[in-house]
Design a protein around this motif. Structure first.
Motif, PDB file in Angstrom:
ATOM      1  N   VAL A  18       1.001  -1.166  -0.128  1.00 26.72           N
ATOM      2  CA  VAL A  18      -0.035   0.024   0.063  1.00 26.72           C
ATOM      3  C   VAL A  18       0.959   1.209  -0.139  1.00 26.72           C
ATOM      4  CG1 VAL A  18      -1.574   1.359   1.398  1.00 26.72           C
ATOM      5  CG2 VAL A  18      -1.856  -1.086   1.088  1.00 26.72           C
ATOM      6  N   ASP A  19       1.719   1.253   0.857  1.00 23.56           N
ATOM      7  CA  ASP A  19       2.936   2.639   1.004  1.00 23.56           C
ATOM      8  C   ASP A  19       3.330   2.491  -0.453  1.00 23.56           C
ATOM      9  OD1 ASP A  19       2.025   2.968   3.726  1.00 23.56           O
ATOM     10  OD2 ASP A  19       3.724   1.918   4.469  1.00 23.56           O
ATOM     11  N   GLU A  20       4.200   1.719  -0.921  1.00 21.77           N
ATOM     12  CA  GLU A  20       4.810   1.766  -2.045  1.00 21.77           C
ATOM     13  C   GLU A  20       4.162   2.082  -3.266  1.00 21.77           C
ATOM     14  OE1 GLU A  20       7.350  -1.522  -4.909  1.00 21.77           O
ATOM     15  OE2 GLU A  20       6.803  -1.980  -3.132  1.00 21.77           O
ATOM     16  N   THR A  21       2.883   1.650  -3.387  1.00 24.27           N
ATOM     17  CA  THR A  21       2.075   2.085  -4.370  1.00 24.27           C
ATOM     18  C   THR A  21       1.597   3.502  -4.422  1.00 24.27           C
ATOM     19  OG1 THR A  21       1.219  -0.059  -4.664  1.00 24.27           O
ATOM     20  CG2 THR A  21      -0.318   1.838  -5.609  1.00 24.27           C
TER      21      THR A  21
ATOM     22  N   ALA B 119      -5.020   5.544 -15.920  1.00 28.75           N
ATOM     23  CA  ALA B 119      -5.943   6.229 -14.910  1.00 28.75           C
ATOM     24  C   ALA B 119      -6.892   5.122 -14.405  1.00 28.75           C
ATOM     25  CB  ALA B 119      -6.999   7.343 -15.757  1.00 28.75           C
ATOM     26  N   ALA B 120      -7.525   4.244 -15.415  1.00 27.67           N
ATOM     27  CA  ALA B 120      -8.434   3.388 -14.936  1.00 27.67           C
ATOM     28  C   ALA B 120      -8.073   2.333 -14.021  1.00 27.67           C
ATOM     29  CB  ALA B 120      -9.292   2.469 -16.181  1.00 27.67           C
ATOM     30  N   GLU B 121      -6.603   1.702 -14.558  1.00 27.35           N
ATOM     31  CA  GLU B 121      -5.994   0.714 -13.571  1.00 27.35           C
ATOM     32  C   GLU B 121      -5.493   1.335 -12.380  1.00 27.35           C
ATOM     33  OE1 GLU B 121      -5.151  -3.112 -13.451  1.00 27.35           O
ATOM     34  OE2 GLU B 121      -6.574  -2.346 -14.899  1.00 27.35           O
ATOM     35  N   SER B 122      -5.134   2.604 -12.254  1.00 28.17           N
ATOM     36  CA  SER B 122      -4.835   2.975 -11.207  1.00 28.17           C
ATOM     37  C   SER B 122      -5.796   2.897 -10.161  1.00 28.17           C
ATOM     38  CB  SER B 122      -4.146   4.614 -11.395  1.00 28.17           C
ATOM     39  OG  SER B 122      -2.997   4.592 -12.029  1.00 28.17           O
ATOM     40  N   MET B 123      -7.074   3.593 -10.519  1.00 29.11           N
ATOM     41  CA  MET B 123      -8.348   3.434  -9.681  1.00 29.11           C
ATOM     42  C   MET B 123      -8.445   2.011  -9.320  1.00 29.11           C
ATOM     43  SD  MET B 123     -11.991   5.237 -10.551  1.00 29.11           S
ATOM     44  CE  MET B 123     -12.098   4.419 -12.171  1.00 29.11           C
TER      45      MET B 123
ATOM     46  N   LEU C  72      -6.310  -0.384  -8.820  1.00 31.14           N
ATOM     47  CA  LEU C  72      -5.296  -0.703  -7.947  1.00 31.14           C
ATOM     48  C   LEU C  72      -5.451  -0.039  -6.626  1.00 31.14           C
ATOM     49  CD1 LEU C  72      -2.224  -1.862  -7.394  1.00 31.14           C
ATOM     50  CD2 LEU C  72      -1.392   0.276  -8.501  1.00 31.14           C
ATOM     51  N   THR C  73      -5.810   1.147  -6.727  1.00 32.68           N
ATOM     52  CA  THR C  73      -5.914   1.586  -5.302  1.00 32.68           C
ATOM     53  C   THR C  73      -7.122   1.328  -4.600  1.00 32.68           C
ATOM     54  OG1 THR C  73      -6.952   3.660  -6.225  1.00 32.68           O
ATOM     55  CG2 THR C  73      -4.845   4.094  -5.957  1.00 32.68           C
ATOM     56  N   THR C  74      -8.357   0.943  -5.329  1.00 32.29           N
ATOM     57  CA  THR C  74      -9.389   0.321  -4.717  1.00 32.29           C
ATOM     58  C   THR C  74      -9.250  -1.105  -4.225  1.00 32.29           C
ATOM     59  OG1 THR C  74     -10.986   1.575  -6.047  1.00 32.29           O
ATOM     60  CG2 THR C  74     -11.769  -0.365  -5.197  1.00 32.29           C
ATOM     61  N   ARG C  75      -8.349  -1.899  -5.035  1.00 31.57           N
ATOM     62  CA  ARG C  75      -7.989  -3.162  -4.698  1.00 31.57           C
ATOM     63  C   ARG C  75      -7.262  -3.173  -3.250  1.00 31.57           C
ATOM     64  NH1 ARG C  75      -6.241  -4.651  -9.218  1.00 31.57           N
ATOM     65  NH2 ARG C  75      -8.129  -6.042  -9.484  1.00 31.57           N
ATOM     66  N   LEU C  76      -6.218  -2.318  -3.341  1.00 35.41           N
ATOM     67  CA  LEU C  76      -5.392  -2.027  -1.929  1.00 35.41           C
ATOM     68  C   LEU C  76      -5.924  -1.713  -0.945  1.00 35.41           C
ATOM     69  CD1 LEU C  76      -2.067  -1.119  -3.458  1.00 35.41           C
ATOM     70  CD2 LEU C  76      -2.413  -3.257  -2.736  1.00 35.41           C
ATOM     71  N   MET C  77      -6.964  -0.765  -1.133  1.00 38.69           N
ATOM     72  CA  MET C  77      -7.810  -0.256   0.134  1.00 38.69           C
ATOM     73  C   MET C  77      -8.618  -1.332   0.624  1.00 38.69           C
ATOM     74  SD  MET C  77      -9.228   3.611  -0.977  1.00 38.69           S
ATOM     75  CE  MET C  77     -11.009   2.503  -1.047  1.00 38.69           C
ATOM     76  N   GLN C  78      -9.129  -2.349  -0.239  1.00 39.31           N
ATOM     77  CA  GLN C  78      -9.988  -3.700   0.442  1.00 39.31           C
ATOM     78  C   GLN C  78      -9.044  -4.598   1.023  1.00 39.31           C
ATOM     79  OE1 GLN C  78     -13.396  -3.490   0.215  1.00 39.31           O
ATOM     80  NE2 GLN C  78     -13.003  -1.543  -0.644  1.00 39.31           N
TER      81      GLN C  78
ATOM     82  N   GLU D  43       6.592  -0.213 -16.585  1.00 40.04           N
ATOM     83  CA  GLU D  43       6.848  -1.466 -16.052  1.00 40.04           C
ATOM     84  C   GLU D  43       6.597  -1.502 -14.525  1.00 40.04           C
ATOM     85  OE1 GLU D  43      10.733  -4.676 -15.940  1.00 40.04           O
ATOM     86  OE2 GLU D  43      10.690  -3.210 -17.196  1.00 40.04           O
ATOM     87  N   ALA D  44       6.988  -0.476 -13.995  1.00 38.04           N
ATOM     88  CA  ALA D  44       6.915  -0.339 -12.689  1.00 38.04           C
ATOM     89  C   ALA D  44       5.622  -0.456 -12.013  1.00 38.04           C
ATOM     90  CB  ALA D  44       7.579   0.672 -12.019  1.00 38.04           C
ATOM     91  N   PHE D  45       4.502   0.206 -12.721  1.00 36.01           N
ATOM     92  CA  PHE D  45       3.285   0.186 -12.538  1.00 36.01           C
ATOM     93  C   PHE D  45       2.701  -1.340 -12.593  1.00 36.01           C
ATOM     94  CE2 PHE D  45      -1.271   0.750 -14.051  1.00 36.01           C
ATOM     95  CZ  PHE D  45      -1.675   1.240 -13.036  1.00 36.01           C
ATOM     96  N   ARG D  46       3.016  -1.893 -13.811  1.00 34.97           N
ATOM     97  CA  ARG D  46       2.408  -3.165 -14.080  1.00 34.97           C
ATOM     98  C   ARG D  46       3.012  -4.273 -12.861  1.00 34.97           C
ATOM     99  NH1 ARG D  46       4.567  -4.801 -19.644  1.00 34.97           N
ATOM    100  NH2 ARG D  46       6.163  -3.234 -18.969  1.00 34.97           N
TER     101      ARG D  46
END
Length: 171
Positions: free
Chosen positions: A34-37, A61-65, A67-73, A120-123
């Motif tokens: 979570v922190d690293e992201t 943008a969509a995948e960032s959303m 990702l952050t939602t997944r990590l919040m859960q 690549e870092a994002f993926r």
């Protein structure tokens, strides 16, 4: 043995893990991701996104959303388990609260033609988050059973936005 649930003395390893000290490494892994992201998305991710094509930037943008939602859960689930481990919440309280947690419900854009254009870092963060989410979902099913967690009011604002983006850019 009568076969009733009360007579079941099976030791469930997943439950033992989630309610023991061995849970701490999983908790640490999840919170570190979570922190690293967050650090990536607020720094290098912004720079990386500016270099993308319009379609890839929209996908980012969509995948960032997602990702952050997944990590919040994931973080919510981990925090609930930690509260149970520390005796701050009973199992019944955890079960009542965790119905708000959605695991494995977001999907991914990995099949999109533009996915390979994403940094690549994002993926890498997306892949790690997906693996962690799957591990936690398996633990959750083992501990609490495969309970349907349908949203009672039928609304999923993030899901609705993702579907709108898919519709707009994928036909």
């Amino acid at each position: 043995m009568t076969g009733s649930k009360d007579d079941d003395h099976t030791i469930r390893l997943a439950e033992h893990l989630a309610f023991s000290r061995s849970f701490q490494p999983l908790f640490n892994e999840g919170m570190a991701l979570v922190d690293e992201t967050a650090v990536y998305l607020d720094s290098d991710g912004r720079t990386d996104a500016k270099a993308l094509s319009r379609l890839a930037a929209t996908l980012y943008a969509a995948e960032s959303m997602r990702l952050t939602t997944r990590l919040m859960q994931v973080a919510s689930w981990l925090l609930l388990q930690r509260a149970a481990n520390q005796g701050d919440m009973s199992r019944a309280q955890v079960e009542a609260e965790k119905v708000k947690v959605r695991l494995e419900g977001l999907g991914s854009a990995k099949d999109s033609p533009q996915y390979g254009e994403l940094p690549e870092a994002f993926r890498g963060l997306v892949e790690r988050a997906l693996r962690l989410e799957r591990r936690i979902a398996m633990l959750d099913r083992e501990i609490y059973g495969d309970v349907s967690r349908e949203n009672t009011d039928g609304n999923n604002p993030v899901g609705e936005q993702i579907n709108l983006l898919k519709t707009a850019f994928h036909g």
